[in-house]
Scaffold this active site. Sequence first.
Site, mmCIF file in Angstrom:
data_model
loop_
_atom_site.group_PDB
_atom_site.id
_atom_site.type_symbol
_atom_site.label_atom_id
_atom_site.label_comp_id
_atom_site.label_asym_id
_atom_site.label_seq_id
_atom_site.Cartn_x
_atom_site.Cartn_y
_atom_site.Cartn_z
ATOM 1 C CG ASN A 152 -0.164 55.686 34.700
ATOM 2 O OD1 ASN A 152 -0.477 55.793 33.506
ATOM 3 N ND2 ASN A 152 1.076 55.415 35.084
ATOM 4 C CB THR A 158 7.662 52.883 21.032
ATOM 5 O OG1 THR A 158 7.222 53.547 22.212
ATOM 6 C CG2 THR A 158 9.147 52.586 21.211
ATOM 7 C CG ASP A 159 5.332 57.548 22.812
ATOM 8 O OD1 ASP A 159 5.634 56.419 23.259
ATOM 9 O OD2 ASP A 159 4.389 58.225 23.277
ATOM 10 C CD GLU A 160 7.404 53.197 26.161
ATOM 11 O OE1 GLU A 160 8.297 52.774 26.905
ATOM 12 O OE2 GLU A 160 6.257 52.725 26.129
ATOM 13 C CG ASP A 167 13.349 33.837 16.892
ATOM 14 O OD1 ASP A 167 13.592 35.045 16.708
ATOM 15 O OD2 ASP A 167 13.476 33.262 17.984
ATOM 16 C CE LYS A 226 3.123 45.685 26.944
ATOM 17 N NZ LYS A 226 3.047 45.742 25.498
ATOM 18 C CB THR A 285 13.421 40.157 19.819
ATOM 19 O OG1 THR A 285 13.332 38.743 19.983
ATOM 20 C CG2 THR A 285 12.216 40.630 19.014
ATOM 21 C CE1 TYR A 333 9.414 48.078 23.251
ATOM 22 C CE2 TYR A 333 8.711 50.071 24.399
ATOM 23 C CZ TYR A 333 8.595 49.208 23.322
ATOM 24 O OH TYR A 333 7.699 49.467 22.322
ATOM 25 C CE LYS A 345 10.179 49.232 18.604
ATOM 26 N NZ LYS A 345 9.686 48.213 17.629
ATOM 27 N NE ARG A 365 7.317 50.220 34.031
ATOM 28 C CZ ARG A 365 6.484 50.384 33.003
ATOM 29 N NH1 ARG A 365 6.541 51.477 32.256
ATOM 30 N NH2 ARG A 365 5.588 49.468 32.707
ATOM 31 C CG ASP A 386 4.046 36.376 16.037
ATOM 32 O OD1 ASP A 386 3.548 37.521 16.106
ATOM 33 O OD2 ASP A 386 4.481 35.764 17.034
HETATM 34 P P1 NAD Z 1 3.121 42.546 21.393
HETATM 35 O O1 NAD Z 1 4.122 42.203 22.445
HETATM 36 O O2 NAD Z 1 1.676 42.420 21.702
HETATM 37 O O3 NAD Z 1 3.392 41.645 20.094
HETATM 38 C C1 NAD Z 1 4.688 41.378 19.618
HETATM 39 C C2 NAD Z 1 4.600 40.194 18.664
HETATM 40 O O4 NAD Z 1 5.928 39.935 18.170
HETATM 41 C C3 NAD Z 1 4.110 38.902 19.334
HETATM 42 O O5 NAD Z 1 3.140 38.269 18.524
HETATM 43 C C4 NAD Z 1 5.370 38.039 19.429
HETATM 44 O O6 NAD Z 1 5.104 36.654 19.352
HETATM 45 C C5 NAD Z 1 6.172 38.536 18.237
HETATM 46 N N1 NAD Z 1 7.619 38.322 18.441
HETATM 47 C C6 NAD Z 1 8.348 38.629 19.537
HETATM 48 N N2 NAD Z 1 9.633 38.244 19.359
HETATM 49 C C7 NAD Z 1 9.718 37.705 18.116
HETATM 50 C C8 NAD Z 1 10.772 37.152 17.353
HETATM 51 N N3 NAD Z 1 12.020 37.063 17.849
HETATM 52 N N4 NAD Z 1 10.494 36.723 16.101
HETATM 53 C C9 NAD Z 1 9.249 36.799 15.584
HETATM 54 N N5 NAD Z 1 8.204 37.302 16.278
HETATM 55 C C10 NAD Z 1 8.434 37.755 17.524
HETATM 56 O O7 NAD Z 1 3.509 44.017 20.935
HETATM 57 P P2 NAD Z 1 2.567 45.201 20.399
HETATM 58 O O8 NAD Z 1 2.093 45.975 21.550
HETATM 59 O O9 NAD Z 1 1.601 44.661 19.425
HETATM 60 O O10 NAD Z 1 3.650 46.081 19.636
HETATM 61 C C11 NAD Z 1 3.942 45.846 18.255
HETATM 62 C C12 NAD Z 1 4.986 46.845 17.799
HETATM 63 O O11 NAD Z 1 4.508 48.174 17.988
HETATM 64 C C13 NAD Z 1 6.308 46.761 18.579
HETATM 65 O O12 NAD Z 1 7.356 46.957 17.673
HETATM 66 C C14 NAD Z 1 6.215 47.901 19.566
HETATM 67 O O13 NAD Z 1 7.501 48.388 19.883
HETATM 68 C C15 NAD Z 1 5.406 48.920 18.782
HETATM 69 N N6 NAD Z 1 4.593 49.846 19.608
HETATM 70 C C16 NAD Z 1 3.733 49.377 20.569
HETATM 71 C C17 NAD Z 1 2.943 50.278 21.285
HETATM 72 C C18 NAD Z 1 1.948 49.810 22.327
HETATM 73 O O14 NAD Z 1 1.328 50.642 23.002
HETATM 74 N N7 NAD Z 1 1.712 48.534 22.494
HETATM 75 C C19 NAD Z 1 3.037 51.649 21.034
HETATM 76 C C20 NAD Z 1 3.929 52.091 20.035
HETATM 77 C C21 NAD Z 1 4.691 51.182 19.320
HETATM 78 P P1 TYD Z 2 2.264 49.921 30.268
HETATM 79 O O1 TYD Z 2 0.895 49.495 29.836
HETATM 80 O O2 TYD Z 2 3.212 48.884 30.756
HETATM 81 O O3 TYD Z 2 2.886 50.770 29.063
HETATM 82 P P2 TYD Z 2 4.260 51.666 29.001
HETATM 83 O O4 TYD Z 2 5.115 51.363 30.163
HETATM 84 O O5 TYD Z 2 4.856 51.200 27.714
HETATM 85 O O6 TYD Z 2 3.805 53.098 28.964
HETATM 86 O O7 TYD Z 2 2.089 50.994 31.421
HETATM 87 C C1 TYD Z 2 1.366 52.203 31.236
HETATM 88 C C2 TYD Z 2 1.573 53.054 32.479
HETATM 89 O O8 TYD Z 2 0.966 52.405 33.601
HETATM 90 C C3 TYD Z 2 3.038 53.233 32.841
HETATM 91 O O9 TYD Z 2 3.216 54.554 33.360
HETATM 92 C C4 TYD Z 2 3.262 52.213 33.963
HETATM 93 C C5 TYD Z 2 1.910 52.150 34.636
HETATM 94 N N1 TYD Z 2 1.543 50.839 35.247
HETATM 95 C C6 TYD Z 2 1.087 50.795 36.575
HETATM 96 O O10 TYD Z 2 0.972 51.826 37.263
HETATM 97 N N2 TYD Z 2 0.731 49.575 37.092
HETATM 98 C C7 TYD Z 2 0.842 48.422 36.374
HETATM 99 O O11 TYD Z 2 0.533 47.325 36.931
HETATM 100 C C8 TYD Z 2 1.311 48.485 35.021
HETATM 101 C C9 TYD Z 2 1.444 47.244 34.185
HETATM 102 C C10 TYD Z 2 1.642 49.726 34.487
#
Ligand code: NAD
Ligand code: TYD
Length: 351
Positions: A256, A132-134, A61, A196, A102, A157, A161, A288, A35
């Site tokens: 939301n 991700t589903d996005e 990295d 988030k 990245t 983003y 992905k 957004r 990481d």
């Molecule tokens: P996060 O942002 O909390 O963590 C990302 C981690 O990657 C961090 O620890 C960061 O330091 C590390 N990182 C970033 N750039 C780097 C680099 N260049 N080299 C090495 N390490 C690096 O993200 P998360 O929410 O834990 O998501 C993890 C994975 O799951 C991602 O690939 C994301 O696309 C995917 N994902 C997330 C969600 C969600 O709801 N959070 C949902 C579906 C998929």
């Molecule tokens: P987020 O947690 O950023 O996840 P993602 O954009 O990957 O779905 O946001 C979840 C939802 O909440 C998204 O529809 C954007 C909305 N949102 C707000 O309405 N206010 C906020 O301050 C943030 C961070 C997100």
Amino acid sequence: MKKNILITGGAGFIGSHVVRLFVNKYPEYHIINLDALTYAGNLENLKDIDSKPNYTFVKGDITDMNFIHDLFKEFQFDGVLHLAAESHVDRSISDPMAFITTNIIGTVNLLNAAREIWKDSFETKRFYHISTDEVYGSLGETGKFLETTPYDPRSPYSASKASSDHLVRAYFHTYKMPVILSNCSNNYGANQFPEKLIPLVINNIKNSKPLPIYGKGENVRDWLFVEDHALAIDLIYHKGRIGETYNIGGNNEWANIDLVRKLCDIMDKKMAQEIGTSQKLITFVKDRAGHDLRYAIDATKIKNELGWEPSIQFEEGFEQTIDWYLNNTEWLENILSGDYEKYYEQQYEKR
Ligand code: NAD
Ligand code: TYD
């Protein structure tokens, strides 16, 4: 000889849950957590397991090609679980370049190193890419994303992905790399960085700060408890079929505004204040850019093939999550200093 397993992004939100699960469940594995410790990476997430004999942390990295190559050479990994990414849509809107380097270049560096170091032993290896589903874009009011849904990413983003997913599949088809992928819906739970939605709202309620809702709050997300995602990742890594993609979702859609109202009511109870107090903090702010309306996952494939379903219902997961943030004030305070303040001002002041 222990198997060397590389987990990238293990200091982040989801990665830390995956690292903990693997370190505790598989003493026969040596887990190497790679990481870069960006703003989102936090070794405090792993302090309960960091002295275990089958765990090693490496700061580095994934965009550094030579470093990645040397790491594969040194550890001769048996498998890779790739989670490292830039992961926040809002940041991708203000600074897309970090997402390109990245999420795309970083993934290709890992694929190239694996391809070279594993070239005579593909059949015993596994490269698992977590996505991700996005990538599927935005749904209308009905329908769900299937593994066969065409990609239609709409934010920097999700486009980065999607690009990495395509490259992982291209290495499977072109070089017969032993890859596997999953695409998951929004996660919630302990250790999520408080920019988030869910941790941000919990923290703001705690501090009586406005709760910013983008647009009208009508956007819908399908929320999954992070530990259920980690269990799905474990199953897919060990039992999933090479070359396949598995969708993972919570079957748990919330607009939301409804989600934030629900959080407000639970927080009022926890903070022993009159129900309705926290809802007064809700503030509608500028939407957004390009805000996807709805995400929802059809998780039939993983259920039928691997027997996975979410085990934690929303009410329970939500309570647990709120309790975690209320009980881990030090974790939160350490993040809320310095850079977070700056980000928060830039993100919300002009809205
Ligand atoms: P996060 O942002 O909390 O963590 C990302 C981690 O990657 C961090 O620890 C960061 O330091 C590390 N990182 C970033 N750039 C780097 C680099 N260049 N080299 C090495 N390490 C690096 O993200 P998360 O929410 O834990 O998501 C993890 C994975 O799951 C991602 O690939 C994301 O696309 C995917 N994902 C997330 C969600 C969600 O709801 N959070 C949902 C579906 C998929
Ligand atoms: P987020 O947690 O950023 O996840 P993602 O954009 O990957 O779905 O946001 C979840 C939802 O909440 C998204 O529809 C954007 C909305 N949102 C707000 O309405 N206010 C906020 O301050 C943030 C961070 C997100």
